[in-house]
Structure formats: structure tokens, C-alpha cells
Design an enzyme around this catalytic site. Structure first.
Site, PDB file in Angstrom:
ATOM      1  CG  ASP B 155      -1.824   1.142   1.320  1.00 35.21           C
ATOM      2  OD1 ASP B 155      -1.934   1.887   0.324  1.00 35.21           O
ATOM      3  OD2 ASP B 155      -2.456   1.324   2.381  1.00 35.21           O
ATOM      4  CG  ASP B 158       1.593   8.751  -6.951  1.00 32.06           C
ATOM      5  OD1 ASP B 158       0.747   7.838  -6.987  1.00 32.06           O
ATOM      6  OD2 ASP B 158       1.287   9.955  -7.046  1.00 32.06           O
TER       7      ASP B 158
END
Lengths: 277, 277
Positions: B155, B158
Site C-alpha cells: 500500500d 506514487d
């Protein structure tokens, strides 16, 4: 000089993209109309300050408004399009091999003319010999053509200004009457995130008129939130019974047999909105 | 005074939302970190000028990164989360009835602390007795724990700054080694609209390491374009073989059995990107 288009998606949310050139701006008898050239999305059609479609992502919307209902009907021979002045929906309808004739009823001839001039990727279908173009009010048109159509597509802007009536119960009754006894129709029905009350109201109204009513979703990146809904209402055929072999092997960019089915899988929050409708 | 948050999604595209209050701003050893109160999205977590999550739409992302892989594994007992400092992924993992223990490895303890303070809806799972929190580099962690995990969730933000290594082939080999012989993992893999090359590269790399690699999609309205991808790579179990009865009846807001399946239906343009990968 920097030029930016900014859209107020609501009072607290804005979306802006750089503009290379303003290709066209006018006030038609019905709305404010503009075509912008942008580096992100190519050419963009704007009506009353809201992006209607862009050359970059229009295929997602137009393939999904057209092929889902057309493939749900076993013989979608006679089709009516209401709105859709940019021509993208007509382009998809006329290339479907089972469609024999289509009528497109658009209230604002300036949208068509400007789209012909600046958006050839979308408007190319408007000259197809299968298509008859009529410049008139779609709401009146349906009342004058009972029992004529296999499939009707409502490709409207947001429910403000001239398009407001296209989201009302009385119009839907007219649409039901304009369909043959096994006909079906689809309408673009806005964002499940920002227009949940409207979606619930439309669903409630249509459930009282049609035996089969189903919502489906598509991504449209340039619409608020990127999640967009269509509502399909049908007198006989169920879009969930479409088989992969029912789908003609056209060249698609978004739609395919798996997407046809998957578009009807609704997130839990949306299932609950419809359950309470 | 009007206060607005503006995110440059790329050089030509901006997204802005009104801000009621700046709750927190700091420069951590790893990144710029802010929490904003907004009328559209409630509280918003911003890292290095990019929205990571909002209280309004975080459920779409967090339910989809967690429940799709957890339900693909028949015994997801030991789970590793890499990143996810806001706590939303951990919240979903610890409420899954088959998960016995989870380790969350986050490099920036300030994200956790600030999320505990300002985002209780997300961080509530961080105090669950099933969860062990470790402040360290996820890339190093996996190399030290071979063969330990049933399911690993990446998780990450970017692929810039500290997260860049989390998208590379060497890291994926480490993840494969940290999984048991029937393990699987999922990673958030950015936007198919704006990061198609990255998605193709990740897909190509993972296909050389894992027998089963599948992309799936979810709506995340506050991410660019609203369409977001996850890539699931598995040594044995196929997410398409999950049956509705395999899915525990938790209270979901986005995920359900139909969505599990539908998320793997990819638009034609994305199927073609993967075919060429």
C-alpha cells in the site's frame, strides 16, 4: 500567456486543464457552447460551463451508452437517439450490424454544426445513410411516435436548462409508449457519488413503468469523480442474459463481453441506495 | 478568506478543493505531510502535495486492496502490509475473520502518528491486538523474512521518493521469497490512464516471477481520472476462482461478491496494453 479552463464541479470542487487554444465560443438559443484545444484531452466540448465530452475519453461513454442496450435487444433494428449532438452516440449506433435505421433528435442544431466542424472523430457518424437527423424537442418527438422503436438512447447533458425534462417521469412514460412491445431504453443518469438522490428517483419512477430496470456504471475520467451511471429499462429483454456470442466483433476501445456483464456489478453503497429507492 | 488545496495532477491538469482548515503540516524525514479539513471530502491526507486518501472515498481503495487478495487465499492467516501508514488497509485486514496476525511495516512513523491524531476512521485498526507495527524500510524487511507470509499487501504512494523501490523487480523478487509456497500479494499500481507504461512493466516483471498475475480496477474519485489499478500476483490461488460463499459476510461499503469478479473485467484498451506488455 497561460490559458486554463476551470470547471466548478460544485461550490467546493474544481477541475482545471490547460488550454492551448479556444477554437469556438458562442451563445446558441439554448446554451453556451465552446470547443477548446487542450494538451491533456485533445479537443473538449463544453456546454454551459460543463465538459460534455473530450476526444481523449469519449469512447468510454459512447461505447457504453450504445452497445450495452443494442446488444441486449436481439433485433435492435430501429433506434432513436435523443440528444447526443456531438455525434459520438450516433457513430456507435450506425456501426452496429443489426441496426437498420436510426433517428437522432437534437434540440440545438449549433451543437451538431460545431461538432461537424471541430470534432470529426465524434461527428463522423452523422453522415451515415442509416441516420436521419431531426432538429426538434425530443420530449415532443416521442409523444408523436408511439410503438415505433426497438431501442431508445437518451444522451442528455445534466438535468438543468433544456435537458431538465429528459429526467422526469412524464418523459419516461412517453419513451415507454414510443417503444415497441419488446423495446428497451437507456439514459445517462449522472454520478452515483454526487447525484444519488436523482438516481434513486429515476429508478423508483422507472420501476413503476418497466418490468426490468438495471443500473450500470462506466469510468468517465473527465466527469466529476470519474464514476458515471446509466439506467436501462426494458419491457422484455434482460441485459444480464446477454451471452458473449451475442456481441458483434466490432473494434472496441472500452466495451467487450466481460465489461458488458461487469458494468452491472454495483458497489455495496449503490446497491443500498437502490434498495431504499 | 477563501482557502483552496490545488494538486497538479500533471503539468496540464489540476484538481482543487476548498479547505475549511489546515489541521496539520510538517516536513518529516521522508516527505511533506499535511491533513486538511475540506467540505467535499472531509479530512484529506496529503503527502508530497498528492492526495493519499480522504475520509469520503477511502473505503473504495482500502476495501479493494484488502478483501480481494484475502478472499483469494483460503487461509490468509499471516499477513504483511507494507506502507499504509494511514491505517485504512490495516483496519480492513484485522477485521477479516481468517486473519490471525498481521505485521505492518511503515517507513515514516509520523504518518502513523498524524493519522492516529486526525484520521480515527482510518487509524482505528492500528490498535488491534492482531496487528504488530514496525517502523522500518519494507524493502529490507521482506529480505529478512523468507517464506513467512500467506498474503502481502503493498500500500504505497506514487513511485517517487521513498516509494520508488516498491515498484521494482528486485523488490518483487523479495516479496515472492517472503511468501509461503502458496502465497500471494497485491500492490497498488497507479492509473491505467496516466501510468500505462508502468503498469505494463510491472505486469511483465511479475509474469516472470509468478504463475498467476491479474490486474483489477476500482473507482477512487479523488485520484487522477478516478480509475485505479491493483496488480495481484499469486503462486497458486486464482482470484477468478473465488466463489460468493468464500466471502465472509462483513459489512462492506464498496466490495461484494459481484464486485470481486467484476473488478477483473478490463476495458479493451487495457487488455491491449497487457497483451503488448
Amino acid at each position: 500567456m497561460e490559458l486554463w479552463y476551470t470547471e466548478n464541479q460544485n461550490d467546493d470542487l474544481r477541475f482545471s486543464c490547460r488550454v492551448t487554444r479556444t477554437l469556438h465560443v458562442e451563445k446558441t438559443p439554448f446554451q453556451h457552447l465552446a470547443v477548446l484545444e487542450t494538451p491533456c484531452f485533445g479537443r473538449v466540448l463544453v456546454l454551459d460551463g460543463i465538459v460534455q465530452t473530450t476526444v481523449w475519453d469519449e469512447f468510454m461513454y459512447h461505447e457504453m451508452i450504445a452497445h450495452v442496450p443494442l446488444n441486449t435487444h436481439p433485433r435492435p433494428e430501429k433506434v432513436l437517439i435523443i440528444g447526443g449532438g456531438d455525434g459520438g452516440t450516433a457513430r456507435e449506433v450506425v456501426r452496429h450490424p443489426k441496426v437498420k435505421s436510426a433517428v437522432m433528435v437534437e434540440i440545438d442544431e449549433r451543437v451538431i454544426a460545431v461538432s461537424r466542424q471541430y470534432l470529426p472523430e465524434l461527428s463522423q457518424g452523422l453522415d451515415d445513410p442509416k441516420l436521419e437527423l431531426r432538429i426538434e424537442d425530443g420530449i415532443e418527438y416521442v409523444t408523436k411516435h408511439p410503438g415505433e422503436y426497438d431501442v431508445i438512447l437518451i444522451d442528455s447533458p445534466d438535468p438543468i436548462g433544456p435537458a431538465k425534462g429528459l429526467f422526469g417521469r412524464q418523459f419516461y412514460e412517453g419513451v415507454a409508449a414510443a417503444l415497441k412491445e419488446d423495446g428497451l431504453f437507456v439514459a445517462q443518469t449522472e454520478s452515483p457519488l454526487f447525484n444519488a438522490d436523482l438516481i434513486a428517483e429515476i429508478y423508483r419512477n422507472l420501476r413503476e413503468i418497466f418490468p426490468i430496470v438495471r443500473l450500470y456504471l462506466t469510468y468517465v475520467p473527465t466527469y466529476p469523480g470519474g464514476m458515471w451511471s446509466f439506467t436501462l429499462a426494458s419491457k422484455k429483454y434482460d441485459p444480464l442474459e446477454v451471452k458473449p456470442e451475442d456481441i458483434p466483433p466490432l473494434s472496441y476501445r472500452y466495451y467487450n463481453a466481460e465489461i458488458h456483464r461487469a458494468a452491472f456489478a454495483l458497489p455495496q453503497f449503490l446497491q443500498e441506495i437502490l434498495r431504499r429507492a
